[in-house]
Design an enzyme around this catalytic site. Structure first.
Site, PDB file in Angstrom:
ATOM      1  N   HIS A  62      27.072  53.035  17.606  1.00 10.73           N
ATOM      2  CA  HIS A  62      25.958  53.133  16.651  1.00 10.73           C
ATOM      3  C   HIS A  62      25.545  54.602  16.642  1.00 10.73           C
ATOM      4  CE1 HIS A  62      25.232  48.694  16.657  1.00 10.73           C
ATOM      5  NE2 HIS A  62      25.696  48.801  17.895  1.00 10.73           N
ATOM      6  N   PHE A  63      25.901  55.328  15.586  1.00  8.21           N
ATOM      7  CA  PHE A  63      25.614  56.766  15.554  1.00  8.21           C
ATOM      8  C   PHE A  63      24.408  57.120  14.674  1.00  8.21           C
ATOM      9  CE2 PHE A  63      30.046  58.383  17.106  1.00  8.21           C
ATOM     10  CZ  PHE A  63      29.666  58.096  18.414  1.00  8.21           C
ATOM     11  N   ARG A  64      23.729  56.105  14.130  1.00 10.01           N
ATOM     12  CA  ARG A  64      22.373  56.274  13.544  1.00 10.01           C
ATOM     13  C   ARG A  64      22.277  57.172  12.331  1.00 10.01           C
ATOM     14  NH1 ARG A  64      21.295  51.982  16.522  1.00 10.01           N
ATOM     15  NH2 ARG A  64      20.678  52.357  18.664  1.00 10.01           N
ATOM     16  N   ASN A  94      24.236  49.271  11.047  1.00 12.22           N
ATOM     17  CA  ASN A  94      22.768  49.172  11.111  1.00 12.22           C
ATOM     18  C   ASN A  94      22.089  50.541  11.112  1.00 12.22           C
ATOM     19  OD1 ASN A  94      23.829  49.549  13.690  1.00 12.22           O
ATOM     20  ND2 ASN A  94      22.192  48.443  14.720  1.00 12.22           N
ATOM     21  N   LYS A 149      31.133  43.522   9.677  1.00 14.98           N
ATOM     22  CA  LYS A 149      30.328  43.235  10.863  1.00 14.98           C
ATOM     23  C   LYS A 149      29.239  42.240  10.495  1.00 14.98           C
ATOM     24  CE  LYS A 149      27.695  43.618  14.617  1.00 14.98           C
ATOM     25  NZ  LYS A 149      27.146  44.817  15.217  1.00 14.98           N
ATOM     26  N   HIS A 237      31.169  42.775  22.471  1.00 13.98           N
ATOM     27  CA  HIS A 237      30.412  42.760  23.735  1.00 13.98           C
ATOM     28  C   HIS A 237      30.211  41.392  24.372  1.00 13.98           C
ATOM     29  CE1 HIS A 237      27.428  42.123  20.646  1.00 13.98           C
ATOM     30  NE2 HIS A 237      27.084  43.381  20.502  1.00 13.98           N
ATOM     31  N   ASP A 307      29.680  49.971  22.611  1.00 15.01           N
ATOM     32  CA  ASP A 307      28.399  49.614  21.992  1.00 15.01           C
ATOM     33  C   ASP A 307      27.377  50.732  22.247  1.00 15.01           C
ATOM     34  OD1 ASP A 307      26.443  48.310  20.587  1.00 15.01           O
ATOM     35  OD2 ASP A 307      26.031  46.810  22.117  1.00 15.01           O
TER      36      ASP A 307
HETATM   37  O1  DOR Z   1      21.557  46.583  22.452  1.00 13.69           O
HETATM   38  C1  DOR Z   1      21.973  46.730  21.311  1.00 13.69           C
HETATM   39  N1  DOR Z   1      21.589  47.776  20.542  1.00 13.69           N
HETATM   40  N2  DOR Z   1      22.806  45.833  20.783  1.00 13.69           N
HETATM   41  C2  DOR Z   1      23.167  45.842  19.488  1.00 13.69           C
HETATM   42  O2  DOR Z   1      23.902  44.997  19.082  1.00 13.69           O
HETATM   43  C3  DOR Z   1      22.597  46.851  18.573  1.00 13.69           C
HETATM   44  C4  DOR Z   1      22.242  48.052  19.316  1.00 13.69           C
HETATM   45  C5  DOR Z   1      21.454  49.058  18.518  1.00 13.69           C
HETATM   46  O3  DOR Z   1      21.878  49.349  17.397  1.00 13.69           O
HETATM   47  O4  DOR Z   1      20.478  49.582  19.024  1.00 13.69           O
END
Ligand code: DOR
Length: 479
Positions: A62-64, A94, A149, A237, A307
């Site tokens: 997750h690189f935001r 996300n 996803k 995961h 993750d």
């Molecule tokens: O702990 C988590 N954080 N699990 C996820 O599936 C999403 C992730 C996040 O994007 O922060």
């Protein structure tokens, strides 16, 4: 162009055997193995005493970027990858905006082409009403994605899809491989209400709320969908022993992974780490942890992925349950695993299978994941004897902390190549950026059919690589 580089005298982790030999990189590819020691090259790297592995392919980060770049961005996330020997990543939808349309996917790919120093690919996220986009994503030229996803279980970003009718529709009417976050929402909600009724929640309750039942119920449900619709499916995961048992029976169609936090931490770590040990799925028992390792050894789980889910320390400091779930790991996963190799718990061959060849096969990434002639020169040179303490202040990830802060690990990357160009070197001279063309997806089994070619892109990174003393390595300059 990437330089012609001779890596001389390394112990090279080839498919099926480790061999002391030399590897020639040319034109972004592995041009020769067992190259003559005096082959002409722009650079000769004396790698005696070091081990050369295929670059790590991390299929869950997750690189935001865009939208949450105070936590991470594609530049810092991919730089952390380079430092950790991760040469390709697949990123989750996300972000803000969420990657749930072909247009958003195209925008993210364009952003990555300017910001990334390693190879990248992006999933498209499912929502309750974007079926047409999921279908379009599988067949839009130039906008490639490894797969879809689904959050069958809520986590960061409000992307829950747990309505049975919608899930049936997605599994029945799309062609891209599907991957999912499996935690059963009604179990999670019921657990939470029950515990809240008893008094204020603490972080220890996280594993009671997101318990075994939540994980197992959702994984069973998703596998049932995949089997009935004969849809290629990957479980993200995995955290429980029971899921490992279920997965062992579904080899042909369903693949699965374990993450470093579930492999190296368990519920006994909440006392020490507090909300820094909070992630979804939650940490489980030491017995579950042991079962995940056994699952990897037996092949019930095929790969290790991080993750990587950065949140700032300020955000993590909020009192549970306001604290966000997720931990960073891209730059630490390989050292963690190399340390295990040093302890005799697994081999470099296992690592190459779980972290490079396995993900390349699962996601049909052609030309990556192995050290073999003609394969892309995505490589990591590691020093198995180097012992270093993990320090928050040395983390490249923008969130600047690690749950392994203070832990000494033996075995670290010393240099990383992407497409034959150096993207990280620890205290040594290196040149280059990255500019090779990406891999193309093709089927690896009857069920693993990625219809969308070339979803892992290799980006052109302009400018010189300069040595950054603060960070202890060579980095591509900002563009
Ligand atoms: O702990 C988590 N954080 N699990 C996820 O599936 C999403 C992730 C996040 O994007 O922060």
């Amino acid at each position: 162009m990437s330089p012609r580089t001779l890596i001389r005298d390394a112990t090279v982790v080839l498919p099926g055997e480790d061999a002391r030999t030399s590897v020639l990189l040319d034109g972004g590819r592995i041009a020769a193995i067992d190259a003559a020691p005096h082959t002409r090259a722009d650079e000769v790297v004396d790698a005696a005493g070091l081990h050369l592995l295929p670059g790590v392919i991390d299929d869950q980060v997750h690189f935001r970027d865009p939208g949450l770049t105070h936590k991470e961005d594609l530049r810092t996330g991919s730089m952390a990858c380079a430092a950790g020997g991760v040469t390709s990543f697949l990123e989750m939808p996300n972000t803000v905006p969420q990657t749930v349309t072909v247009d958003a996917l195209a925008a993210k790919l364009a952003l990555a082409s300017r910001r990334c120093v390693v190879n990248y690919g992006f999933y498209i996220g499912a929502t309750t009403d974007n079926l047409a986009e999921l279908q379009r994503a599988g067949r839009t030229p130039g906008v490639a994605t490894p797969g879809i996803k689904i959050f069958i279980g809520s986590s960061t970003g409000n992307m829950l899809v747990d309505d049975q009718e919608r899930l049936e529709e997605i599994f029945a009417e799309t062609t891209l491989p599907i991957t999912a976050h499996c935690e059963d929402e009604s179990t999670v909600r019921a657990n939470r209400s029950r515990l809240e009724a008893r008094g204020p929640l603490t972080v220890h309750d996280h594993s009671r709320i997101r318990d075994h039942r939540a994980a197992v119920t959702a994984t069973r449900r998703a596998i049932d969908l995949a089997v009935r619709h004969r849809h290629r499916f990957h479980v993200l995961h995995v955290s429980t022993a029971e899921e490992v048992g279920i997965l062992a029976a579904h080899h042909d169609l369903v693949t699965a992974e374990a993450c470093p936090h579930h492999l190296f931490l368990d519920t006994s770590d909440y006392g020490r780490l507090g909300t820094l040990a909070q992630m979804n799925p939650s940490l489980k028992s030491p017995e579950d942890r042991a079962a995940l390792w056994q699952g990897l050894r037996d092949g019930a789980l095929q790969i290790v992925a991080t993750d990587h889910a950065p949140h700032t320390l300020e955000e993590k400091a909020a009192a549970y349950p306001a604290s966000p779930s997720g931990v960073p790991a891209v730059e630490i996963v390989l050292p963690l695993m190399l340390d295990r190799v040093n302890r005799g718990a697994c081999t470099l061959q296992d690592l190459a299978r779980w972290m490079s060849d396995g993900p390349a096969r699962i996601w049909d990434i052609v030309g990556k994941g192995r050290i073999a002639e003609g394969y892309d020169a995505d490589l990591v040179l590691v020093d198995l004897s180097l012992a270093r303490e993990v320090r928050n202040e040395e983390q490249i990830t923008k969130c600047a902390w690690s749950p392994w802060h203070g832990t000494t690990l033996r075995g670290w990357p010393v240099r990383t190549w992407v497409g034959g160009r150096t993207v990280f070197a620890r205290g040594a001279h290196g040149t280059g950026g990255t500019d090779a063309s990406g891999g193309a997806g093709t089927p690896h089994s009857a069920h693993a059919r990625n219809t969308n070619p070339a979803f892992v892109e290799t980006m052109p990174v302009g400018g010189e690589i300069t040595f950054d003393h603060a960070r202890g390595g060579y980095w591509a300059t900002e563009m």
